[in-house]
Motif scaffolding. Sequence first.
Motif, short mmCIF file in Angstrom:
data_model
loop_
_atom_site.label_atom_id
_atom_site.label_comp_id
_atom_site.label_asym_id
_atom_site.label_seq_id
_atom_site.Cartn_x
_atom_site.Cartn_y
_atom_site.Cartn_z
N LEU A 128 0.81 -1.22 0.00
CA LEU A 128 0.00 0.00 0.00
C LEU A 128 0.85 1.27 0.00
O LEU A 128 0.34 2.35 -0.26
CB LEU A 128 -0.94 -0.01 1.21
CG LEU A 128 -1.97 -1.14 1.23
CD1 LEU A 128 -2.82 -1.07 2.49
CD2 LEU A 128 -2.84 -1.10 -0.01
N VAL A 133 -2.72 8.29 -1.53
CA VAL A 133 -3.42 8.38 -0.26
C VAL A 133 -4.93 8.29 -0.43
O VAL A 133 -5.62 7.56 0.31
CB VAL A 133 -3.06 9.70 0.47
CG1 VAL A 133 -3.93 9.89 1.71
CG2 VAL A 133 -1.59 9.70 0.88
N ASN A 136 -5.98 4.76 -1.07
CA ASN A 136 -5.85 3.92 0.12
C ASN A 136 -6.96 4.20 1.12
O ASN A 136 -7.43 3.29 1.81
CB ASN A 136 -4.49 4.15 0.78
CG ASN A 136 -3.41 3.25 0.21
OD1 ASN A 136 -3.70 2.17 -0.31
ND2 ASN A 136 -2.16 3.68 0.31
N THR A 137 -7.38 5.45 1.21
CA THR A 137 -8.48 5.79 2.11
C THR A 137 -9.74 5.03 1.73
O THR A 137 -10.40 4.42 2.57
CB THR A 137 -8.77 7.30 2.08
OG1 THR A 137 -7.59 8.03 2.49
CG2 THR A 137 -9.91 7.66 3.03
N ALA A 292 -4.18 5.64 5.70
CA ALA A 292 -3.70 5.96 4.35
C ALA A 292 -2.55 6.95 4.39
O ALA A 292 -1.59 6.86 3.61
CB ALA A 292 -4.84 6.50 3.51
N TYR A 295 0.65 5.09 5.37
CA TYR A 295 1.22 4.29 4.29
C TYR A 295 2.08 5.15 3.36
O TYR A 295 2.96 4.63 2.66
CB TYR A 295 0.12 3.64 3.45
CG TYR A 295 -0.78 2.70 4.21
CD1 TYR A 295 -0.28 1.89 5.23
CD2 TYR A 295 -2.14 2.60 3.91
CE1 TYR A 295 -1.11 1.04 5.94
CE2 TYR A 295 -2.98 1.74 4.60
CZ TYR A 295 -2.45 0.96 5.61
OH TYR A 295 -3.28 0.11 6.30
#
Length: 321
Positions: A128, A133, A136-137, A292, A295
């Motif tokens: 990830l 971002v 990933n959220t 997120a 990561y």
Amino acid sequence: RDLLSLTIEFDTLHFAAKTITKQEFKMLSTSCFTKLPSFQRAFQIHYRRLSTKRLVSWSFDDAAKIGTITLESPETYNALTVEMGKEFSQVVQTVKNQLDENDINVMILQGAGKAFSAGGNLEWLQSLGDVPVHKNTDAMLSFYKSFLCIRELQVPVIAAIQGPAVGAGVGLALACDLRVTSPGPRKLGFTFSRLGISTGMGVSHFLEKAMGGPTAQVNEILLTGKFLSGEESYHHGLVNRLVDDVKSEAHALAEEIASQHPLSVRSIIQTNRQRQNEGLEAALLREAAAQATCYNRGDWGVGLKAARDKTDPIFESYHNK
């Protein structure tokens, strides 16, 4: 051949595919449909789907009126993955449909093998770091909900925590209505800060609810990445029973609940969940965004490597990227 005979043979192959070998299935389908290759191809595809190992299973004890959902990846200590989440949500939907037709008064959630769940799969989490971002959220929110749908079942759910429940795995356990575990070390692992990420899977919400609010003890558990023993978990009120034979005790508790009035049981648990769910959606959104962001850090993966190597992580400064 007429449609009736083809239908009978399809049903025969459907059930046979669950028990025979791939070679035996091929021979059977070939003998049945030598002149119908399109059917043979269809059944071979059907066999592959049936023979693929499932990551989640469920069963129903009709006499006891108890259902059981099992995470079926003992070789990974039931690490949670996107694929498992998809199967999990499908199983939950199947159980929901069964609840409308059968007398299932309580469910048990358990893990196969030595662990309840080791949490998010480390290889997947590592990957990830290469994802934007905002994506990933969205991905984390979807990931949480694929497992937290367990709370949509109309009956109480008991988590049988026979081994470690860690990270997202402890979030799934806390999402259940009752919990049983055994004495000894390393039962409930709130190890997010040790991995270098914020809490996820609703842990920030469920832990606070279970311990009566945003107490200093909640803060200590999360900020130090604490791994609670069975005794500590019981002391903090995070589990209902502390026994050696966890699955048997979970079943005994389920039997006790299943013997009560079914409408009363469903009404009580849904009323309690409604109150517990207040603020949950906002917490999940906050957790997804926070994870997120973590990561995207330049040192993302340091905590994961330390977890694999069983060493203490050394993180970079907050001010670094």
